[in-house]
Design a protein around this motif. Structure first.
Motif, PDB file in Angstrom:
ATOM      1  N   PRO A   1       0.799  -1.236   0.000  1.00  0.00           N
ATOM      2  CA  PRO A   1       0.000   0.000   0.000  1.00  0.00           C
ATOM      3  C   PRO A   1       0.829   1.282   0.000  1.00  0.00           C
ATOM      4  O   PRO A   1       0.366   2.323  -0.472  1.00  0.00           O
ATOM      5  N   ASN A   2       2.079   1.202   0.493  1.00  0.00           N
ATOM      6  CA  ASN A   2       2.928   2.397   0.542  1.00  0.00           C
ATOM      7  C   ASN A   2       3.906   2.505  -0.626  1.00  0.00           C
ATOM      8  O   ASN A   2       4.632   3.493  -0.732  1.00  0.00           O
ATOM      9  N   GLY A   3       3.957   1.487  -1.487  1.00  0.00           N
ATOM     10  CA  GLY A   3       4.890   1.514  -2.611  1.00  0.00           C
ATOM     11  C   GLY A   3       5.488   0.147  -2.886  1.00  0.00           C
ATOM     12  O   GLY A   3       5.077  -0.864  -2.304  1.00  0.00           O
ATOM     13  N   GLY A   4       6.489   0.107  -3.761  1.00  0.00           N
ATOM     14  CA  GLY A   4       7.116  -1.157  -4.125  1.00  0.00           C
ATOM     15  C   GLY A   4       7.997  -1.701  -3.014  1.00  0.00           C
ATOM     16  O   GLY A   4       8.672  -0.951  -2.313  1.00  0.00           O
TER      17      GLY A   4
ATOM     18  N   VAL B   1      -0.234  -6.985  -6.301  1.00  0.00           N
ATOM     19  CA  VAL B   1      -0.762  -6.000  -5.356  1.00  0.00           C
ATOM     20  C   VAL B   1      -0.990  -6.720  -4.029  1.00  0.00           C
ATOM     21  O   VAL B   1      -1.807  -7.643  -3.945  1.00  0.00           O
ATOM     22  N   LEU B   2      -0.249  -6.329  -3.009  1.00  0.00           N
ATOM     23  CA  LEU B   2      -0.347  -6.997  -1.717  1.00  0.00           C
ATOM     24  C   LEU B   2      -1.530  -6.455  -0.926  1.00  0.00           C
ATOM     25  O   LEU B   2      -1.669  -5.246  -0.738  1.00  0.00           O
ATOM     26  N   ASP B   3      -2.371  -7.368  -0.486  1.00  0.00           N
ATOM     27  CA  ASP B   3      -3.618  -7.002   0.186  1.00  0.00           C
ATOM     28  C   ASP B   3      -3.429  -6.985   1.697  1.00  0.00           C
ATOM     29  O   ASP B   3      -3.191  -8.020   2.320  1.00  0.00           O
ATOM     30  N   TRP B   4      -3.508  -5.807   2.280  1.00  0.00           N
ATOM     31  CA  TRP B   4      -3.451  -5.641   3.726  1.00  0.00           C
ATOM     32  C   TRP B   4      -4.028  -4.277   4.065  1.00  0.00           C
ATOM     33  O   TRP B   4      -3.568  -3.253   3.566  1.00  0.00           O
ATOM     34  N   SER B   5      -5.030  -4.254   4.924  1.00  0.00           N
ATOM     35  CA  SER B   5      -5.709  -2.992   5.230  1.00  0.00           C
ATOM     36  C   SER B   5      -4.986  -2.167   6.284  1.00  0.00           C
ATOM     37  O   SER B   5      -5.295  -0.995   6.474  1.00  0.00           O
ATOM     38  N   PHE B   6      -4.016  -2.783   7.000  1.00  0.00           N
ATOM     39  CA  PHE B   6      -3.300  -2.110   8.086  1.00  0.00           C
ATOM     40  C   PHE B   6      -4.299  -1.527   9.079  1.00  0.00           C
ATOM     41  O   PHE B   6      -4.284  -0.353   9.409  1.00  0.00           O
ATOM     42  N   GLY B   7      -5.182  -2.421   9.547  1.00  0.00           N
ATOM     43  CA  GLY B   7      -6.178  -2.001  10.524  1.00  0.00           C
ATOM     44  C   GLY B   7      -7.192  -1.020   9.970  1.00  0.00           C
ATOM     45  O   GLY B   7      -7.745  -0.200  10.703  1.00  0.00           O
TER      46      GLY B   7
ATOM     47  N   HIS C   1      -5.486   1.401   5.119  1.00  0.00           N
ATOM     48  CA  HIS C   1      -5.190   1.369   3.691  1.00  0.00           C
ATOM     49  C   HIS C   1      -6.446   1.078   2.877  1.00  0.00           C
ATOM     50  O   HIS C   1      -7.398   0.467   3.369  1.00  0.00           O
ATOM     51  N   LYS C   2      -6.406   1.470   1.629  1.00  0.00           N
ATOM     52  CA  LYS C   2      -7.515   1.201   0.720  1.00  0.00           C
ATOM     53  C   LYS C   2      -7.631  -0.296   0.444  1.00  0.00           C
ATOM     54  O   LYS C   2      -6.648  -1.036   0.502  1.00  0.00           O
TER      55      LYS C   2
ATOM     56  N   ILE D   1      -9.577  -1.812  -4.977  1.00  0.00           N
ATOM     57  CA  ILE D   1      -9.548  -0.394  -5.363  1.00  0.00           C
ATOM     58  C   ILE D   1      -8.149  -0.010  -5.821  1.00  0.00           C
ATOM     59  O   ILE D   1      -7.976   0.669  -6.845  1.00  0.00           O
ATOM     60  N   ARG D   2      -7.141  -0.455  -5.088  1.00  0.00           N
ATOM     61  CA  ARG D   2      -5.762  -0.129  -5.447  1.00  0.00           C
ATOM     62  C   ARG D   2      -5.379  -0.736  -6.795  1.00  0.00           C
ATOM     63  O   ARG D   2      -4.673  -0.114  -7.598  1.00  0.00           O
ATOM     64  N   LYS D   3      -5.846  -1.950  -7.049  1.00  0.00           N
ATOM     65  CA  LYS D   3      -5.569  -2.592  -8.336  1.00  0.00           C
ATOM     66  C   LYS D   3      -6.183  -1.781  -9.476  1.00  0.00           C
ATOM     67  O   LYS D   3      -5.524  -1.522 -10.499  1.00  0.00           O
ATOM     68  N   GLU D   4      -7.430  -1.373  -9.311  1.00  0.00           N
ATOM     69  CA  GLU D   4      -8.102  -0.590 -10.352  1.00  0.00           C
ATOM     70  C   GLU D   4      -7.421   0.757 -10.555  1.00  0.00           C
ATOM     71  O   GLU D   4      -7.330   1.254 -11.686  1.00  0.00           O
ATOM     72  N   GLU D   5      -6.931   1.344  -9.475  1.00  0.00           N
ATOM     73  CA  GLU D   5      -6.219   2.620  -9.594  1.00  0.00           C
ATOM     74  C   GLU D   5      -4.949   2.460 -10.424  1.00  0.00           C
ATOM     75  O   GLU D   5      -4.613   3.325 -11.244  1.00  0.00           O
TER      76      GLU D   5
END
Length: 306
Positions: free
Chosen positions: A190-193, A240-246, A249-250, A254-258
């Protein structure tokens, strides 16, 4: 007031967990055991801990396969995150504990397990009021996981079961090496590569024969690749790593579509071909026996979708 509260809680803890001549006598008779944690601190137990507050989610993963969950009286919030924890379903009914001494001591634990790093100061505070605290160093490669399992087993006084589980994991790691190579892959947190050299994601990629582009660049463990750097790398595949961080994070969808619709990403090969897939964070950040299951699932995803 805070110091007074800690002293009062420490006295309460001693009444619940026991101390004094009886415990010392047990140790002198050889019925206890001693472990050394990541700080080099010796921690002596008269008997196996029965009230464990585990604020280290990977250690919680391991403990749930080694001891009855009744011995785990609280965990951190990360052990409840489906995309990060492998054992969250086993923890129903067990409270979540915050990383502060007042909250921890309310549980009257006979052992607190923490992760090396930011928690060292917390460990020192708990030590100062008589709470047994063990700080564990997280593995940085999958090859270090078997020894990590053994350490957790020693702390919980389940050495035989831990040794057996560690041997199983070590055998799997040795047997699973190789396989079809997946070229030109970049992991996006979610924060970058991510995926820098010396990290667990880099080790997992290597074990799955995934060409991890980030490992070719030297950047600090605590930093992330920027969008500009990702575009310059031009990966053929993106995870795309999936983690909401509590919930901070989005959602990964949604992040994939972005990424797919971002004009600045349209020159990237993975975006042009649609080879962008979502993978739970726990597949790339796993320091427990679940690495066996997670690696197989990761390989399946890579073969069938990328």
């Amino acid at each position: 007031m805070k110091k007074l509260f800690l002293v009062i809680m420490a006295l309460s803890l001693l009444l619940v967990t026991g101390c004094g001549k009886e415990s010392l006598s047990s140790q002198e008779q050889g019925s206890g055991y001693t472990v050394v944690d990541a700080r080099g601190k010796k921690i002596t137990f008269a008997s196996a801990p029965k009230r464990i507050v585990c604020l280290n989610y990977s250690a919680t993963d391991i403990l749930t396969d080694l001891i009855p969950t009744e011995r785990i009286i609280a965990t951190d919030m990360w052990a409840r995150e489906e995309d990060l924890s492998n054992c969250y379903e086993k923890l129903k009914g067990i409270p979540v504990c915050e990383n502060n001494p007042e909250q921890i001591m309310k549980f009257n634990p006979d052992l607190v397990i923490l992760t090396e790093g930011r928690a060292n100061e917390l460990a020192d505070t708990l030590d100062s009021v008589g709470v047994k605290t063990c700080v564990l160093r997280q593995p940085k490669t999958i090859q270090e996981i078997p020894d990590y399992i053994k350490i957790v087993g020693e702390v919980a006084d389940t050495k035989a079961a831990a040794d057996s589980l560690a041997e199983k994991v070590a055998a799997y790691i040795k047997a699973s090496a190789g396989g079809q190579k997946i070229e030109s892959v970049l992991l996006i947190h979610p924060n970058g590569g991510i995926g820098q050299k010396g990290s667990m994601p880099a080790s997992i990629c290597e074990a799955c024969n995934i060409e991890n582009l980030a490992a070719k660049y030297d950047f600090p463990q605590s930093s992330y690749l920027s969008k500009e750097q990702i575009i310059a790398m031009n990966p053929q595949r993106i995870i795309v790593l999936d983690w909401s961080f509590g919930g901070q994070h989005k959602n990964a969808e949604i992040r994939k579509e972005e990424i797919l619709n971002d004009p600045s990403y349209q020159t990237v090969s993975a975006v042009q071909t649609g080879k962008v897939v979502i993978v739970p964070m726990k597949y790339m950040h796993c320091s427990s026996q679940y690495v066996m299951k997670n690696l197989e699932e990761l390989k399946r995803i890579m073969r069938t979708t990328l």
